[in-house]
Scaffold this motif. Structure first.
Motif, PDB file in Angstrom:
ATOM      1  N   UNK A 118       4.759 -39.070  42.764  1.00 15.63           N
ATOM      2  CA  UNK A 118       5.095 -37.905  41.937  1.00 15.63           C
ATOM      3  C   UNK A 118       5.656 -36.741  42.754  1.00 15.63           C
ATOM      4  N   UNK A 119       5.570 -36.826  44.094  1.00 20.36           N
ATOM      5  CA  UNK A 119       6.044 -35.723  44.937  1.00 20.36           C
ATOM      6  C   UNK A 119       7.560 -35.732  45.125  1.00 20.36           C
ATOM      7  N   UNK A 120       8.227 -36.779  44.656  1.00 20.61           N
ATOM      8  CA  UNK A 120       9.677 -36.879  44.794  1.00 20.61           C
ATOM      9  C   UNK A 120      10.245 -37.589  43.558  1.00 20.61           C
ATOM     10  N   UNK A 121      11.554 -37.542  43.357  1.00 25.23           N
ATOM     11  CA  UNK A 121      12.143 -38.244  42.209  1.00 25.23           C
ATOM     12  C   UNK A 121      11.823 -39.740  42.261  1.00 25.23           C
ATOM     13  N   UNK A 122      11.638 -40.337  41.100  1.00 25.53           N
ATOM     14  CA  UNK A 122      11.327 -41.762  41.018  1.00 25.53           C
ATOM     15  C   UNK A 122      12.448 -42.597  41.623  1.00 25.53           C
ATOM     16  N   UNK A 123      12.072 -43.584  42.423  1.00 27.42           N
ATOM     17  CA  UNK A 123      13.099 -44.419  43.059  1.00 27.42           C
ATOM     18  C   UNK A 123      13.712 -45.373  42.038  1.00 27.42           C
ATOM     19  N   UNK A 124      14.846 -45.936  42.402  1.00 30.20           N
ATOM     20  CA  UNK A 124      15.600 -46.793  41.478  1.00 30.20           C
ATOM     21  C   UNK A 124      14.789 -48.019  41.075  1.00 30.20           C
ATOM     22  N   UNK A 125      14.051 -48.621  41.996  1.00 31.38           N
ATOM     23  CA  UNK A 125      13.271 -49.818  41.680  1.00 31.38           C
ATOM     24  C   UNK A 125      12.176 -49.533  40.670  1.00 31.38           C
ATOM     25  N   UNK A 126      11.619 -48.323  40.718  1.00 30.57           N
ATOM     26  CA  UNK A 126      10.532 -47.951  39.803  1.00 30.57           C
ATOM     27  C   UNK A 126      11.046 -47.331  38.506  1.00 30.57           C
ATOM     28  N   UNK A 127      12.376 -47.315  38.324  1.00 32.93           N
ATOM     29  CA  UNK A 127      12.924 -46.809  37.070  1.00 32.93           C
ATOM     30  C   UNK A 127      13.738 -45.545  37.183  1.00 32.93           C
ATOM     31  N   UNK A 128      13.885 -45.010  38.409  1.00 36.89           N
ATOM     32  CA  UNK A 128      14.683 -43.806  38.596  1.00 36.89           C
ATOM     33  C   UNK A 128      16.147 -44.124  38.849  1.00 36.89           C
ATOM     34  N   UNK A 129      16.829 -43.224  39.556  1.00 34.75           N
ATOM     35  CA  UNK A 129      18.266 -43.392  39.759  1.00 34.75           C
ATOM     36  C   UNK A 129      18.661 -43.592  41.219  1.00 34.75           C
ATOM     37  N   UNK A 130      17.779 -43.257  42.162  1.00 32.97           N
ATOM     38  CA  UNK A 130      18.199 -43.211  43.565  1.00 32.97           C
ATOM     39  C   UNK A 130      17.301 -44.052  44.459  1.00 32.97           C
ATOM     40  N   UNK A 131      17.911 -44.656  45.490  1.00 31.81           N
ATOM     41  CA  UNK A 131      17.145 -45.349  46.524  1.00 31.81           C
ATOM     42  C   UNK A 131      16.897 -44.361  47.650  1.00 31.81           C
ATOM     43  N   UNK A 132      15.642 -44.048  47.911  1.00 32.08           N
ATOM     44  CA  UNK A 132      15.318 -43.060  48.947  1.00 32.08           C
ATOM     45  C   UNK A 132      15.548 -43.602  50.360  1.00 32.08           C
ATOM     46  N   UNK A 133      15.634 -44.914  50.506  1.00 37.04           N
ATOM     47  CA  UNK A 133      15.855 -45.496  51.834  1.00 37.04           C
ATOM     48  C   UNK A 133      17.260 -45.188  52.338  1.00 37.04           C
ATOM     49  N   UNK A 134      18.246 -45.361  51.464  1.00 39.05           N
ATOM     50  CA  UNK A 134      19.646 -45.151  51.869  1.00 39.05           C
ATOM     51  C   UNK A 134      20.279 -43.943  51.180  1.00 39.05           C
ATOM     52  N   UNK A 135      19.490 -43.277  50.319  1.00 40.37           N
ATOM     53  CA  UNK A 135      19.956 -42.079  49.613  1.00 40.37           C
ATOM     54  C   UNK A 135      21.227 -42.361  48.806  1.00 40.37           C
ATOM     55  N   UNK A 136      21.199 -43.451  48.056  1.00 38.17           N
ATOM     56  CA  UNK A 136      22.306 -43.802  47.172  1.00 38.17           C
ATOM     57  C   UNK A 136      21.783 -44.056  45.770  1.00 38.17           C
ATOM     58  N   UNK A 137      22.632 -43.808  44.776  1.00 39.81           N
ATOM     59  CA  UNK A 137      22.241 -44.003  43.385  1.00 39.81           C
ATOM     60  C   UNK A 137      22.478 -45.453  42.948  1.00 39.81           C
ATOM     61  N   UNK A 138      21.645 -45.871  42.004  1.00 41.92           N
ATOM     62  CA  UNK A 138      21.809 -47.155  41.319  1.00 41.92           C
ATOM     63  C   UNK A 138      21.874 -48.349  42.268  1.00 41.92           C
ATOM     64  N   UNK A 139      21.062 -48.324  43.323  1.00 42.15           N
ATOM     65  CA  UNK A 139      20.974 -49.442  44.241  1.00 42.15           C
ATOM     66  C   UNK A 139      19.557 -49.467  44.802  1.00 42.15           C
ATOM     67  N   UNK A 140      19.073 -50.661  45.139  1.00 39.41           N
ATOM     68  CA  UNK A 140      17.717 -50.789  45.676  1.00 39.41           C
ATOM     69  C   UNK A 140      17.758 -51.618  46.950  1.00 39.41           C
ATOM     70  N   UNK A 141      17.267 -51.046  48.045  1.00 34.05           N
ATOM     71  CA  UNK A 141      17.234 -51.723  49.330  1.00 34.05           C
ATOM     72  C   UNK A 141      15.829 -52.178  49.705  1.00 34.05           C
ATOM     73  N   UNK A 142      14.962 -52.388  48.712  1.00 37.74           N
ATOM     74  CA  UNK A 142      13.622 -52.887  49.020  1.00 37.74           C
ATOM     75  C   UNK A 142      13.721 -54.252  49.707  1.00 37.74           C
ATOM     76  N   UNK A 143      12.685 -54.610  50.451  1.00 38.59           N
ATOM     77  CA  UNK A 143      12.731 -55.770  51.339  1.00 38.59           C
ATOM     78  C   UNK A 143      11.823 -56.887  50.841  1.00 38.59           C
ATOM     79  N   UNK A 144      12.321 -58.108  50.921  1.00 37.94           N
ATOM     80  CA  UNK A 144      11.496 -59.268  50.592  1.00 37.94           C
ATOM     81  C   UNK A 144      10.587 -59.576  51.774  1.00 37.94           C
ATOM     82  N   UNK A 145       9.266 -59.723  51.520  1.00 34.03           N
ATOM     83  CA  UNK A 145       8.297 -59.850  52.616  1.00 34.03           C
ATOM     84  C   UNK A 145       7.368 -61.054  52.483  1.00 34.03           C
ATOM     85  N   UNK A 146       7.754 -62.068  51.751  1.00 29.09           N
ATOM     86  CA  UNK A 146       6.887 -63.235  51.599  1.00 29.09           C
ATOM     87  C   UNK A 146       6.834 -64.095  52.849  1.00 29.09           C
ATOM     88  N   UNK A 147       5.689 -64.753  53.074  1.00 25.76           N
ATOM     89  CA  UNK A 147       5.529 -65.626  54.233  1.00 25.76           C
ATOM     90  C   UNK A 147       6.054 -67.040  53.996  1.00 25.76           C
TER      91      UNK A 147
END
Length: 329
Positions: free
Chosen positions: A132-161
């Motif tokens: 809640x301290x920042x705008x909602x990220x794109x993956x969670x339903x917002x508009x921006x990816x905070x990792x790369x500071x771009x709109x309408x894109x998600x750079x989350x990482x796949x981490x399965x073993x």
């Protein structure tokens, strides 16, 4: 933390589950629940409908069929690494399954659920209060990816073993749904889209993992770097497969991209060559080029690239020793 409200279904077979999913396109599938329920408690996922497929019969097995090893999608990870066909013939896959989380995760979590887990990011996998301290990220339903500071894109990482291990084993996935059943190479399951990581339509369910018999004639090694030996997701994970009879190799990474990644450039460097020190060093120099990781965790992209090379060296050297023992046995 309490779960949000949702409508709950518990189908008895695949056709019933597919019908529910077709009528409820926003529904989420619950298998072991070690990923979905945590995300729901953090309010990063709030599906209005949850479909528990755990009660579906005949999806919990490990068996050999025509030389292939077939594993039902609802097989717990503990059973994967402790059952004869995997333990005796694919110890590297058993090693990857045993590397997942804690013992409790391995008892509850399933092979299908582990492969299909959500992508992760330090801006997404947080409590609702933290986010809640920042705008909602794109993956969670917002508009921006905070990792790369771009709109309408998600750079989350796949981490399965398990996914990189299955990629290196050249496994396939059986998928069933309203349109029938199909089998696809495991690499085709992953979209590379951080927000929607899987190439499945809304009414499809993974039913089986199929590992070709030739994979057991090689040696698979899985290694990962994490904050702790248990519990944690990998910061970087690597699966390395070497044919026992030919100089052929397959290399796959996890936690360095939006999907598990085959390192084709490294494979091209290694194939046809013995795993001597010079060849391994040349391959390790290419490791940083296999992916373009971003800072979705507390670790920098440069640190991840360094770890990609270090894990490759460790896995290749271990594989060289195990391969020699296999040939001499």
């Amino acid at each position: 933390m309490r779960l949000p409200k949702f409508e709950y279904f518990e189908p008895k077979d695949i056709s019933e589950a597919a019908a529910i999913l077709q009528n409820e396109p926003t529904a989420r599938i619950l298998a072991g629940g070690t990923d979905l329920l945590v995300n729901m408690k953090h309010r990063v996922e709030c599906p209005p409908v949850v479909v528990n497929i755990k009660r579906i019969a005949d999806l919990n097995y490990v068996q050999r069929h025509n030389g292939d090893i077939r594993i039902g999608a609802l097989t717990p990870l503990k059973r994967v690494y402790s059952t004869g066909p995997v333990k005796d013939n694919l110890p590297g896959l058993a090693q990857a399954a045993a590397a997942v989380g804690s013992y409790h995760h391995q008892v509850m979590g399933t092979i299908g659920g582990n492969v299909c887990q959500q992508n992760r990011c330090k801006f997404f996998n947080q409590s609702k209060w933290w986010r809640s301290s920042r705008p909602t990220c794109f993956k969670a339903g917002g508009e921006i990816c905070h990792v790369v500071n771009k709109k309408d894109i998600c750079y989350s990482t796949y981490c399965g073993d398990l996914a990189p291990a299955l990629l290196a084993l050249d496994a396939a996935i059986s998928v069933a749904g309203a349109g029938g059943q199909r089998e696809i190479p495991i690499q085709d399951l992953f979209s590379g889209n951080g927000k929607a990581p899987l190439n499945l339509n809304g009414a499809e369910i993974i039913t089986e993992v199929v590992i070709p018999g030739e994979a057991a004639r090689g040696v698979l090694t899985y290694m990962k770097f994490a904050n702790r030996e248990s519990i944690d997701f990998p910061i970087v994970g690597l699966a390395f497969w070497a044919s026992a009879e030919q100089n052929q190799y397959r290399v796959a990474y996890t936690a360095v991209d939006r999907r598990p990644l085959r390192a084709l450039n490294i494979e091209a460097c290694l194939n046809g060559k013995e795993l001597d020190d010079e060849t391994i060093t040349a391959a390790c120099e290419l490791a940083a080029q296999a992916a373009k990781p971003v800072k979705t965790s507390v670790y920098s992209a440069s640190h991840k690239r360094k770890m990609m090379g270090l894990l490759l060296r460790g896995a290749a050297e271990k594989s060289r020793t195990r391969r020699s023992r296999k040939l001499n046995s």
